[in-house]
Each structure stands twice: as C-alpha cells, then as structure tokens.
Motif scaffolding. Structure first.
Motif, PDB file in Angstrom:
ATOM      1  N   GLU A 113       7.627   1.351   8.146  1.00 17.21           N
ATOM      2  CA  GLU A 113       6.670   1.492   7.049  1.00 17.21           C
ATOM      3  C   GLU A 113       7.289   1.126   5.702  1.00 17.21           C
ATOM      4  OE1 GLU A 113       5.760   5.543   7.978  1.00 17.21           O
ATOM      5  OE2 GLU A 113       3.640   5.057   8.222  1.00 17.21           O
ATOM      6  N   LEU A 114       8.592   1.335   5.591  1.00 15.57           N
ATOM      7  CA  LEU A 114       9.252   1.067   4.305  1.00 15.57           C
ATOM      8  C   LEU A 114       9.224  -0.419   3.973  1.00 15.57           C
ATOM      9  CD1 LEU A 114      12.301   3.468   4.341  1.00 15.57           C
ATOM     10  CD2 LEU A 114      10.022   3.812   3.417  1.00 15.57           C
ATOM     11  N   VAL A 117       5.939  -1.231   2.564  1.00 16.68           N
ATOM     12  CA  VAL A 117       5.807  -0.896   1.138  1.00 16.68           C
ATOM     13  C   VAL A 117       6.445  -1.997   0.292  1.00 16.68           C
ATOM     14  CG1 VAL A 117       6.383   0.750  -0.675  1.00 16.68           C
ATOM     15  CG2 VAL A 117       5.778   1.574   1.599  1.00 16.68           C
ATOM     16  N   ARG A 164      -0.181   1.756  -8.735  1.00 14.46           N
ATOM     17  CA  ARG A 164      -0.032   2.823  -7.743  1.00 14.46           C
ATOM     18  C   ARG A 164      -1.244   2.889  -6.827  1.00 14.46           C
ATOM     19  NH1 ARG A 164       2.279   7.374 -11.951  1.00 14.46           N
ATOM     20  NH2 ARG A 164       4.483   6.829 -11.784  1.00 14.46           N
ATOM     21  N   LYS A 165      -2.423   2.718  -7.402  1.00 13.71           N
ATOM     22  CA  LYS A 165      -3.637   2.760  -6.587  1.00 13.71           C
ATOM     23  C   LYS A 165      -3.665   1.601  -5.597  1.00 13.71           C
ATOM     24  CE  LYS A 165      -6.560   5.323  -9.795  1.00 13.71           C
ATOM     25  NZ  LYS A 165      -7.455   5.172 -10.955  1.00 13.71           N
ATOM     26  N   ILE A 167      -1.104   0.054  -4.309  1.00 12.39           N
ATOM     27  CA  ILE A 167      -0.134   0.305  -3.233  1.00 12.39           C
ATOM     28  C   ILE A 167      -0.722   1.281  -2.218  1.00 12.39           C
ATOM     29  CG2 ILE A 167       2.165   1.173  -2.673  1.00 12.39           C
ATOM     30  CD1 ILE A 167       2.980   0.482  -5.557  1.00 12.39           C
ATOM     31  N   ARG A 168      -1.344   2.345  -2.736  1.00 13.71           N
ATOM     32  CA  ARG A 168      -1.925   3.356  -1.850  1.00 13.71           C
ATOM     33  C   ARG A 168      -3.006   2.729  -0.961  1.00 13.71           C
ATOM     34  NH1 ARG A 168      -6.294   7.948  -3.058  1.00 13.71           N
ATOM     35  NH2 ARG A 168      -5.952   9.172  -1.185  1.00 13.71           N
ATOM     36  N   ILE A 171      -1.446   0.702   1.778  1.00  9.07           N
ATOM     37  CA  ILE A 171      -0.842   1.538   2.823  1.00  9.07           C
ATOM     38  C   ILE A 171      -1.939   2.117   3.707  1.00  9.07           C
ATOM     39  CG2 ILE A 171       0.525   3.604   3.307  1.00  9.07           C
ATOM     40  CD1 ILE A 171       2.043   3.136   0.745  1.00  9.07           C
ATOM     41  N   LEU A 172      -3.023   2.568   3.070  1.00  8.97           N
ATOM     42  CA  LEU A 172      -4.134   3.142   3.835  1.00  8.97           C
ATOM     43  C   LEU A 172      -4.738   2.118   4.786  1.00  8.97           C
ATOM     44  CD1 LEU A 172      -6.041   5.421   1.311  1.00  8.97           C
ATOM     45  CD2 LEU A 172      -4.961   6.103   3.453  1.00  8.97           C
ATOM     46  N   HIS A 175      -2.597   1.924   7.683  1.00  7.18           N
ATOM     47  CA  HIS A 175      -2.699   3.139   8.494  1.00  7.18           C
ATOM     48  C   HIS A 175      -3.931   3.103   9.384  1.00  7.18           C
ATOM     49  CE1 HIS A 175       0.115   6.522   7.362  1.00  7.18           C
ATOM     50  NE2 HIS A 175       0.641   5.447   6.850  1.00  7.18           N
TER      51      HIS A 175
END
Lengths: 180, 146
Positions: A113-114, A117, A164-165, A167-168, A171-172, A175
């Motif tokens: 996962e890293l 990112v 930040r949003k 990136i989130r 990631i979501l 997921h």
C-alpha cells in the motif's frame, strides 16, 4: 575594529557551513526525491544546491531563516530540473519508464500500500507535492512553509486540504477495488 | 483514542486546519496496531509519511571543495610525472646512444662473418660446378667420337 567583527559575524566559514547543512541536508534530499523521483537525480540536485549555498555563504546569515532559504533554493532547483527535462523531451521517456513501473507494481501492489501512496503523490501537482512533503513528512510550521514557498498561509492550507482529499480519494478507490 | 475524537481530527486534517501536535497524534494513532476499520484508508497515508521521514541523504564523495583540492593535487602529480619522465627519457636516450655504438660494431662484425660464410658457400658451390664441366667434356668426347 567594529566593522571587522561585523564582517566575521556575517560570513560563514567551512565548518559553520557544514554545521548549518547537517540538520537540513536530509530534508533537502527528501524534497528533491519527492519532486525528481529518481534517487540519482535527487542526489545530484542536493549536491548542486550545496554548491549554490556555499557560493552564497557570505549572505546566508542575513536571511530571516537560512533553513527556509536553503529549502527554497532546493525547491527552485528541482523545479528548474523538471522544466529542463520537459524541454529536452526527457519527460516522455521518464513517463514511459514510470508507466512501466506502475504496471509492474500493480501486480505486487495488493501487498504494498505504501508504494501505492507514493504513486498517488506523483499524480499530484508539483506545488501540492511540495506542500505535502513540507507539512506531512517534514512537519514544518505554516510560517516556515510560507517562507520556503512564498505562498500565503491560507493559500497553503487550501492547497494542502485539496491534496490530502485527493490522496484519500485515491486510496479509497484502491480499497474498494480490492474488496469488490 | 475515542472514535469521535479521531473522526474530528481527521476532518480537521482534511481541511488543513490541524496543528502540528494534532497531526502528530494522528500519526501516532495510525502507526499503532489498533485502528478502527472505519478509518482504515488513512493507515497507508500516515505510515507512508512516517517512513518517508526516515530517508537519509548519503553523501557522495564529490563536493565542490574537494574537487578543487583534487585538481591541485592533480597538477602537482602531473608536474612530478613530467619532470620524472623528462629525466628518465634523457637518461634513456644517452643509454640508447651508447648501446647503439656497441651495436654498430657488433653488427659490422656479424655482417662480415656472414659475408665470409656466404663466400665460403659460394666457393663450395663453384667447386661443385667443376663436376658439371667434367660431364660436359666427356659428353663432347662421346659425341665427337660418334
């Protein structure tokens, strides 16, 4: 006599210069790495920034925050390097290389996962990358970031929030993709 | 940390309104083992930041300063090599001249020897030819007799 003392106060000798670099050289390298991606390029960039700073050592102490100035020089140098790459069409080569890397990584990525990112960070704008690096990795105060980037604090917060949003969200996406 | 508290911090974080201390709290929470699955997506993010901060710059041995010094040393080394080579060359030349003289005499002697040998061989060959002459005279005798 007095004037002479003033001069020596403002000039840095080699030892002082090295002592000045010691606590910030990692920070400078990490910022270069964030922007330039390749380790080789980041090492070269850091080295070149050292030289630039050494040439300016006589005025270095006159800056409000020499550290922030060093980071600014690093930032500008890296952005220049990126521009140069674009002009030389090297960008295309680099992108191809990156694409190959991501496709290869995608196979292993489920576990890593890293890396994901770090891939997401690459998709952000240069400015967003710089802000994330300075705030979330280096944990600098907004005043310091402001000095380094020349941006206003509110602008920094807005841009950072957007980054930040993003990136989130990415990631979501990953997921959900993984679970479906 | 309570779930509501984390939620609150995360919201602030996404808006860019957290202080460094609050961000530190978040980082600590998300790098620990017990994470609320509701916020799972933040785990790789904060672990990534934590890991990124550990990257160190490994100094390459080519700094401007040392470069200058190495050039100085290089010029010194080069001049030493130059002086040495000139010295050795001149000495070698002298030696070369001496050996040349010796070689000259030796060569003279050798060629003389060689020429002697050649003449000996030639004379031998000439002696062998006498038999041929004998053969011809006998042949002529036979023909004449016929």
């Amino acid at each position: 006599m007095n004037r002479h003392q003033d001069e020596t106060k403002h000039k840095m000798n080699q030892q002082e210069f090295l002592a000045f670099l010691e606590p910030i050289k990692d920070k400078m390298y990490r910022l270069s790495l964030r922007l330039l991606v390749s380790k080789e390029a980041a090492e070269d960039a850091t080295q070149e920034v050292f030289v630039k700073l050494w040439n300016k050592k006589s005025t270095l102490k006159n800056y409000n925050s020499p550290e922030a100035f060093a980071m600014t020089v690093t930032k500008n140098h890296c952005l220049d390097q990126l521009k140069l790459k674009k002009n030389n069409n090297l960008r295309i080569v680099h992108n191809n290389y990156e694409d190959e890397k991501t496709s290869l990584q995608k196979q292993i990525e489920a576990k890593d996962e890293l890396n994901h990112v770090s891939e997401i960070l690459k998709s952000l704008s240069e400015q967003e990358q710089i802000l994330i690096q300075l705030r979330d990795v280096e944990q600098l105060e907004y005043t310091e970031i402001s000095e380094t980037t020349g941006m206003k604090e509110t602008a920094i917060r807005v841009s950072l929030s957007r980054a930040r949003k993003k990136i989130r969200k990415e990631i979501l996406k990953k997921h959900r993709y993984g679970t479906v | 940390m309570e779930r509501s508290k984390i939620k609150e911090l995360l919201d602030k974080y996404l808006e860019g309104e957290t202080s460094l201390a609050e961000e530190k709290k978040l980082r600590e929470y998300f790098t620990s083992s017990a994470i609320d699955p509701a916020f799972e997506e933040f785990k790789p993010l904060f672990t990534f930041f934590e890991k990124e901060q550990e990257i160190k710059y490994i100094e390459k041995p080519k700094i401007n300063k040392t470069k200058k010094i190495s050039f100085q040393w290089l010029s010194i080394a080069a001049s030493i090599v130059l002086v040495c080579s000139v010295y050795f060359f001149s000495q070698q030349k002298e030696e070369h001249n001496n050996t040349r003289k010796v070689n000259h005499e030796l060569a003279m002697k050798n060629t003389q020897d060689l020429l002697y040998m050649m003449t000996n061989v030639m004379n031998d060959g000439k002696n062998q030819l006498k038999y041929l002459k004998e053969f011809e005279t006998t042949k002529n005798q036979i023909i004449r007799n016929k």
